[in-house]
Design a protein around this motif. Structure first.
Motif, PDB file in Angstrom:
ATOM      1  N   THR A   1      18.803  68.821  25.665  1.00 30.25           N
ATOM      2  CA  THR A   1      19.130  70.116  25.059  1.00 30.25           C
ATOM      3  C   THR A   1      19.231  70.065  23.545  1.00 30.25           C
ATOM      4  OG1 THR A   1      21.497  69.678  25.361  1.00 30.25           O
ATOM      5  CG2 THR A   1      20.355  70.863  27.134  1.00 30.25           C
ATOM      6  N   LYS A   2      19.195  68.858  22.978  1.00 31.59           N
ATOM      7  CA  LYS A   2      19.250  68.708  21.529  1.00 31.59           C
ATOM      8  C   LYS A   2      18.185  67.703  21.083  1.00 31.59           C
ATOM      9  CE  LYS A   2      24.182  69.809  21.042  1.00 31.59           C
ATOM     10  NZ  LYS A   2      25.506  69.343  20.539  1.00 31.59           N
ATOM     11  N   ARG A   3      18.117  67.476  19.795  1.00 29.80           N
ATOM     12  CA  ARG A   3      17.074  66.635  19.200  1.00 29.80           C
ATOM     13  C   ARG A   3      17.011  65.253  19.857  1.00 29.80           C
ATOM     14  NH1 ARG A   3      17.209  62.765  15.258  1.00 29.80           N
ATOM     15  NH2 ARG A   3      15.271  62.444  14.093  1.00 29.80           N
ATOM     16  N   ILE A   4      15.784  64.790  20.097  1.00 33.96           N
ATOM     17  CA  ILE A   4      15.547  63.466  20.678  1.00 33.96           C
ATOM     18  C   ILE A   4      15.797  62.401  19.604  1.00 33.96           C
ATOM     19  CG2 ILE A   4      13.863  61.968  21.825  1.00 33.96           C
ATOM     20  CD1 ILE A   4      14.592  64.428  23.442  1.00 33.96           C
ATOM     21  N   CYS A   5      16.510  61.328  19.980  1.00 33.36           N
ATOM     22  CA  CYS A   5      16.743  60.250  19.016  1.00 33.36           C
ATOM     23  C   CYS A   5      16.194  58.910  19.502  1.00 33.36           C
ATOM     24  CB  CYS A   5      18.222  60.133  18.670  1.00 33.36           C
ATOM     25  SG  CYS A   5      19.374  60.062  20.033  1.00 33.36           S
ATOM     26  N   GLY A   6      15.465  58.886  20.636  1.00 35.02           N
ATOM     27  CA  GLY A   6      14.833  57.650  21.074  1.00 35.02           C
ATOM     28  C   GLY A   6      13.872  57.887  22.223  1.00 35.02           C
ATOM     29  N   ILE A   7      12.692  57.262  22.165  1.00 38.24           N
ATOM     30  CA  ILE A   7      11.735  57.235  23.275  1.00 38.24           C
ATOM     31  C   ILE A   7      11.213  55.804  23.357  1.00 38.24           C
ATOM     32  CG2 ILE A   7       9.578  58.106  24.258  1.00 38.24           C
ATOM     33  CD1 ILE A   7       9.895  60.615  22.583  1.00 38.24           C
ATOM     34  N   LYS A   8      11.422  55.130  24.490  1.00 38.09           N
ATOM     35  CA  LYS A   8      10.993  53.740  24.631  1.00 38.09           C
ATOM     36  C   LYS A   8      10.330  53.536  25.997  1.00 38.09           C
ATOM     37  CE  LYS A   8      12.555  52.427  20.640  1.00 38.09           C
ATOM     38  NZ  LYS A   8      13.688  51.537  20.419  1.00 38.09           N
ATOM     39  N   SER A   9       9.097  52.994  25.973  1.00 38.83           N
ATOM     40  CA  SER A   9       8.376  52.698  27.206  1.00 38.83           C
ATOM     41  C   SER A   9       8.818  51.360  27.784  1.00 38.83           C
ATOM     42  CB  SER A   9       6.868  52.658  26.951  1.00 38.83           C
ATOM     43  OG  SER A   9       6.345  53.942  26.741  1.00 38.83           O
ATOM     44  N   ASN A  10       8.769  51.272  29.109  1.00 38.15           N
ATOM     45  CA  ASN A  10       8.999  49.998  29.776  1.00 38.15           C
ATOM     46  C   ASN A  10       7.816  49.082  29.468  1.00 38.15           C
ATOM     47  OD1 ASN A  10       8.973  47.898  31.815  1.00 38.15           O
ATOM     48  ND2 ASN A  10      10.451  49.113  32.948  1.00 38.15           N
ATOM     49  N   PRO A  11       8.025  47.904  28.881  1.00 37.60           N
ATOM     50  CA  PRO A  11       6.890  47.057  28.470  1.00 37.60           C
ATOM     51  C   PRO A  11       6.053  46.547  29.631  1.00 37.60           C
ATOM     52  CG  PRO A  11       8.958  45.876  28.222  1.00 37.60           C
ATOM     53  CD  PRO A  11       9.317  47.299  28.524  1.00 37.60           C
ATOM     54  N   GLN A  12       6.606  46.547  30.842  1.00 36.30           N
ATOM     55  CA  GLN A  12       5.865  46.087  32.007  1.00 36.30           C
ATOM     56  C   GLN A  12       5.272  47.244  32.817  1.00 36.30           C
ATOM     57  OE1 GLN A  12       5.246  42.896  32.278  1.00 36.30           O
ATOM     58  NE2 GLN A  12       6.542  42.514  30.501  1.00 36.30           N
ATOM     59  N   GLN A  13       5.774  48.442  32.622  1.00 33.85           N
ATOM     60  CA  GLN A  13       5.261  49.641  33.278  1.00 33.85           C
ATOM     61  C   GLN A  13       5.321  50.771  32.260  1.00 33.85           C
ATOM     62  OE1 GLN A  13       6.719  50.255  37.522  1.00 33.85           O
ATOM     63  NE2 GLN A  13       8.274  48.820  36.800  1.00 33.85           N
ATOM     64  N   ARG A  14       4.361  50.795  31.355  1.00 32.75           N
ATOM     65  CA  ARG A  14       4.451  51.692  30.206  1.00 32.75           C
ATOM     66  C   ARG A  14       4.468  53.166  30.599  1.00 32.75           C
ATOM     67  NH1 ARG A  14       4.001  49.244  25.319  1.00 32.75           N
ATOM     68  NH2 ARG A  14       3.496  51.224  24.308  1.00 32.75           N
ATOM     69  N   GLU A  15       4.006  53.481  31.814  1.00 35.03           N
ATOM     70  CA  GLU A  15       4.049  54.876  32.246  1.00 35.03           C
ATOM     71  C   GLU A  15       5.482  55.369  32.416  1.00 35.03           C
ATOM     72  OE1 GLU A  15       2.547  52.440  33.875  1.00 35.03           O
ATOM     73  OE2 GLU A  15       0.388  52.846  33.990  1.00 35.03           O
ATOM     74  N   LYS A  16       6.410  54.430  32.597  1.00 37.66           N
ATOM     75  CA  LYS A  16       7.815  54.789  32.726  1.00 37.66           C
ATOM     76  C   LYS A  16       8.506  54.601  31.376  1.00 37.66           C
ATOM     77  CE  LYS A  16       8.335  53.717  37.644  1.00 37.66           C
ATOM     78  NZ  LYS A  16       9.137  52.976  38.652  1.00 37.66           N
ATOM     79  N   PHE A  17       9.304  55.587  30.986  1.00 35.06           N
ATOM     80  CA  PHE A  17       9.986  55.467  29.701  1.00 35.06           C
ATOM     81  C   PHE A  17      11.365  56.109  29.785  1.00 35.06           C
ATOM     82  CE2 PHE A  17       7.590  59.447  29.456  1.00 35.06           C
ATOM     83  CZ  PHE A  17       8.470  60.332  28.862  1.00 35.06           C
ATOM     84  N   ILE A  18      12.198  55.727  28.844  1.00 40.42           N
ATOM     85  CA  ILE A  18      13.523  56.315  28.736  1.00 40.42           C
ATOM     86  C   ILE A  18      13.610  57.061  27.408  1.00 40.42           C
ATOM     87  CG2 ILE A  18      14.686  54.648  30.232  1.00 40.42           C
ATOM     88  CD1 ILE A  18      15.606  53.129  27.774  1.00 40.42           C
ATOM     89  N   SER A  19      14.481  58.042  27.376  1.00 40.20           N
ATOM     90  CA  SER A  19      14.679  58.822  26.159  1.00 40.20           C
ATOM     91  C   SER A  19      16.171  59.049  25.962  1.00 40.20           C
ATOM     92  CB  SER A  19      13.950  60.167  26.251  1.00 40.20           C
ATOM     93  OG  SER A  19      14.451  60.932  27.342  1.00 40.20           O
ATOM     94  N   SER A  20      16.554  59.247  24.722  1.00 42.89           N
ATOM     95  CA  SER A  20      17.945  59.569  24.400  1.00 42.89           C
ATOM     96  C   SER A  20      17.953  60.741  23.444  1.00 42.89           C
ATOM     97  CB  SER A  20      18.663  58.365  23.782  1.00 42.89           C
ATOM     98  OG  SER A  20      18.044  57.985  22.561  1.00 42.89           O
ATOM     99  N   SER A  21      19.089  61.411  23.392  1.00 46.38           N
ATOM    100  CA  SER A  21      19.166  62.644  22.626  1.00 46.38           C
ATOM    101  C   SER A  21      20.547  62.798  22.001  1.00 46.38           C
ATOM    102  CB  SER A  21      18.872  63.838  23.545  1.00 46.38           C
ATOM    103  OG  SER A  21      19.254  65.066  22.965  1.00 46.38           O
ATOM    104  N   GLU A  22      20.617  63.681  21.013  1.00 46.38           N
ATOM    105  CA  GLU A  22      21.897  64.016  20.414  1.00 46.38           C
ATOM    106  C   GLU A  22      22.816  64.751  21.383  1.00 46.38           C
ATOM    107  OE1 GLU A  22      20.915  66.117  16.858  1.00 46.38           O
ATOM    108  OE2 GLU A  22      20.295  64.315  15.775  1.00 46.38           O
ATOM    109  N   ASP A  23      22.277  65.133  22.556  1.00 44.83           N
ATOM    110  CA  ASP A  23      23.138  65.747  23.576  1.00 44.83           C
ATOM    111  C   ASP A  23      23.977  64.714  24.326  1.00 44.83           C
ATOM    112  OD1 ASP A  23      21.371  64.532  25.373  1.00 44.83           O
ATOM    113  OD2 ASP A  23      20.379  66.395  25.942  1.00 44.83           O
TER     114      ASP A  23
END
Length: 326
Positions: free
Chosen positions: A111-133
């Motif tokens: 719901t707020k600005r994204i502060c991180g996007i990181k792909s899994n190095p072994q399965q790059r199609e999967k990723f995590i994200s973090s936000s100011e929320d």
């Protein structure tokens, strides 16, 4: 946190011999983020309203993709042909087909600005994200599923270990939590409150290629080297200059033996990760620090961002004398 394959150590002279082999000035906008493809052959750079692309096999620039409608801030490859990116304000993640220059899907949740996007190095199609929320979300770009959610309570810095089994969150510039991706819903298996003697604001975390340490970049005078098993602060690299509190992102060499960080004295400092001492300097064209540095995951190249995109390779004198084996 160790994938069982150790990178062959490089001699210090190989890193000291790095020079800007290519300089690209393709946008007057601020350069915000960069990402290397999984095979190391491609580089993309975000510049507010455009994504710049470079072929690292021959050092050429490719056709950029304009993002004037939404803007672009953080980005990450999910395959060699697709990327996930945020804009500069909102909480929506967009999945872009690079070759077709079309958006595949919008990924809502934050719901707020994204502060991180990181792909899994072994399965790059999967990723995590973090936000100011204060949330950390997990996505699969193949199914578009938001298959995991953590409430961190504060904006979090995020990173995967080299095996793609463990991910870390860092909050309030003092606490690191480690999660197993297979059981993240059970909570962190380790929580470290880092004992430090400063108020430096943390700006990025990353696991080292060996998986044994976590590198913490900051807006202050220090870059921190933390034991990933115990949470002990092993080194605080602080000889470089950052008087204007630029948000820095340091990088670790592929053998995990050295850390490089930009400095306000026209230099990139090379720190020895065993001793914590300065092992050398590389010289840049700019008085202000190179705010983002990143080593290529497969090729002996380093990229730095400031006013331009600089691609660093060992100089010809070093290569002619002896090319380091990898």
């Amino acid at each position: 946190m160790n994938n069982g394959t150790e990178m062959c150590p490089m001699e210090l002279a190989a890193y000291q011999a790095l020079r800007p082999a290519k300089r690209f000035t393709d946008s007057r906008n601020v350069l915000l983020d960069l990402a290397h493809s999984g095979d190391g052959s491609s580089l993309m750079v975000s510049a507010t309203d455009v994504i710049l692309f470079y072929d690292l096999k021959d050092g050429s620039k490719e056709k950029p993709i304009e993002c004037k409608k939404y803007g672009v801030d953080l980005l990450e490859y999910t395959t060699d042909d697709t990327c996930a990116h945020s804009d500069t304000k909102g909480g929506l993640i967009r999945l872009l087909n690079i070759t077709k220059n079309t958006y595949i899907r919008y990924l809502p949740g934050h719901t707020k600005r994204i502060c991180g996007i990181k792909s899994n190095p072994q399965q790059r199609e999967k990723f995590i994200s973090s936000s100011e929320d204060g949330d950390v979300r997990m996505f699969d770009s193949r199914t578009y599923d938001n298959y995991g959610l953590l409430h961190s309570g504060h904006p979090a810095l995020i990173a995967f270990d080299p095996d793609g089994i463990i991910f870390a969150t860092a909050t309030k510039s003092e606490t690191i939590r480690l999660f197993d991706v297979r059981s993240f819903d059970l909570g962190p298996f380790s929580v470290f409150r880092i004992m430090k003697n400063d108020d430096d604001e943390w700006t990025n975390i990353e696991f080292t290629p060996c998986g044994k340490f976590i590198l913490v970049s900051t807006k202050g005078a220090g870059v921190k080297w933390i034991d990933a098993y115990t949470g002990k602060l092993v080194h605080n690299f602080c000889d470089h200059k950052n008087p204007r509190n630029v948000s820095l992102r340091a990088t670790v060499t592929p053998d995990s033996d050295y850390v490089m960080v930009g400095s306000a004295d026209r230099s990139i400092y090379i720190y020895n990760t065993e001793s914590g001492n300065v092992a050398g300097k590389l010289y840049t064209p700019y008085p202000e620090p190179s705010h983002i540095l990143d080593f290529n995951p497969k090729l002996f190249l380093m990229t730095s961002l400031r006013r331009e995109v600089l691609i660093w390779t060992p100089d010809s004198d070093y290569l002619f004398g002896r090319l380091p084996e990898r």
